[in-house]
Design a protein around this motif. Sequence first.
Motif, short mmCIF file in Angstrom:
data_model
loop_
_atom_site.label_atom_id
_atom_site.label_comp_id
_atom_site.label_asym_id
_atom_site.label_seq_id
_atom_site.Cartn_x
_atom_site.Cartn_y
_atom_site.Cartn_z
N TRP A 31 0.75 -1.38 -0.03
CA TRP A 31 0.04 0.05 -0.83
C TRP A 31 1.24 1.39 0.23
O TRP A 31 0.50 2.31 -0.77
N VAL A 35 1.07 3.81 -2.87
CA VAL A 35 -0.14 5.51 -2.68
C VAL A 35 1.28 6.45 -3.02
O VAL A 35 1.11 7.53 -2.96
N VAL A 90 -9.80 1.21 3.10
CA VAL A 90 -8.47 0.90 1.67
C VAL A 90 -9.81 -0.01 0.43
O VAL A 90 -9.63 0.16 -0.33
N VAL A 93 -11.16 3.41 -1.09
CA VAL A 93 -10.42 3.26 -1.83
C VAL A 93 -10.71 2.97 -3.55
O VAL A 93 -10.17 3.34 -4.06
N ALA A 94 -10.22 1.49 -3.25
CA ALA A 94 -10.30 0.76 -4.31
C ALA A 94 -11.48 1.18 -5.49
O ALA A 94 -12.26 0.58 -6.47
N ALA A 110 -7.07 8.94 2.73
CA ALA A 110 -6.96 7.86 3.68
C ALA A 110 -5.89 7.78 4.56
O ALA A 110 -6.06 6.76 5.48
N ILE A 169 -3.92 1.29 -8.36
CA ILE A 169 -4.08 1.49 -6.88
C ILE A 169 -4.98 0.98 -6.58
O ILE A 169 -5.09 0.53 -4.79
N GLY A 170 -6.34 0.75 -7.15
CA GLY A 170 -7.33 -0.38 -6.90
C GLY A 170 -6.31 -1.35 -6.46
O GLY A 170 -7.61 -1.84 -5.54
N ALA A 173 -5.50 -1.49 -2.66
CA ALA A 173 -5.60 -1.72 -2.05
C ALA A 173 -6.85 -2.34 -1.89
O ALA A 173 -7.18 -3.13 -0.31
N ASP A 176 -4.96 -4.97 0.54
CA ASP A 176 -4.11 -4.65 1.15
C ASP A 176 -5.53 -5.05 2.01
O ASP A 176 -5.18 -6.10 3.20
N ALA A 177 -7.17 -4.88 1.87
CA ALA A 177 -8.01 -5.24 2.40
C ALA A 177 -8.05 -6.59 2.89
O ALA A 177 -8.27 -7.07 4.13
#
Length: 413
Positions: A31, A35, A90, A93-94, A110, A169-170, A173, A176-177
């Motif tokens: 992440w 970012v 996250v 954000v996604a 975020a 980045i999606g 994210a 990471d989730a």
Amino acid sequence: MSEAAPAFRQDRMVHGYIGVSAFSGGGDAAWTVAVAWTAVQLASPVVAGLIVAAGTIPRALVLLLGGVVADRVDAIRLMRVTNLARALVVIAVAAVAFVDALSVGVLVTAAVCFGVADALYNPSSATVPRQLVRPDDLPAYYGVAQTALRLGTMGGAALGGVLVAQWGIGAVALADAITFLVHAGFVLRLRPRFALPRAAAEPALVGIKAGFAYLRNEAVTRTLVLTLSGLNLAVTPALTLGIAVRAEAEGWGASMVGLASSLVGAGAVLGAIGFVPFRPRRPAAWGFGMLVVQGLAIVSLGFGDRVVTSIGCVAIGVTAGAASTVLSAVFASVVDPTYHGRMASIQALGDDVLMPGANAAFGALVSTTMIAVPFVVYGAAMALLMIAALGNPTIRRLHIPRTGGQNAPAGPV
């Protein structure tokens, strides 16, 4: 001591906790890379730097409160809640990334949310080893845990770079989730084996003041907390800004910056895992002694060719991995469990508050003196600080109890 706690080498629950923590740490590293990359695409380098650092201010503001909460409530339950909250951040954000274009505002929001969540999560997680692991197994726990976390971080950073380049980045994210949800799911199974005493319910400011009063009155704890708080202030500027400046001045190229980071990481893994079977009789003396060597290694980064610099990076990694393993165990054994969360938050606060100034001062020295000077100043300062800690006879004699209850304090031998 509870019979429910097996020896560390046979403790599947703790092994599992270490594994999912490293998995989650890899997600965090991915992440962070995503970012940084996305911020550079959206804005100027200056704005991108502000985006990446946006979480540090709210984390610093909330960190002391997080320590009070960790000492008062069920720390493991709080970890579950904050992990779920970070997963929701996250995922949001996604969703924005896949449905609409990301903006600087979304990334800053975020980062702020993560900063607040970290300030609540980190002091609570610092109390977990003492709730799960027998005192004499704490060095082994920290050695394996730090090794696993470093490996997870290295792998996560590499994977994050690939994912953000290919799918944006999606995708990072969502990955990471998943790590947060896996960690939260495992933590649901955790049951404390050694109950830590809880602090009395009182206003937050009163709890914070009580933490500083404890720090003021307990000389051994004060020395540990203040010394450990200042460790990164010397080594981080040297390894980030310093190596980059030397690589440019010497014509080594950007690849040397990446190589230096890799060598430090590899050395830290070797230092941490190599220290697992080693049980020094006076662990604090060993730990601070190794950090004296680390200070000298920082000095060496300002001289010689890239081979000398590479050897210095490995030495910094090995000493960091080994020293952090043993000193983390000493810290967990020495600090009164009623204040553990607050002491962990005060220790972490040093980096958030002082690191920008440490980086700026290093840069100022580079600009106004010879390149070697800041390495000498920072390395010598660290070595002298560690020697001062070693000058305390109580610190030198500290040991980790091998028998007795979980809350049996470490003390002179």
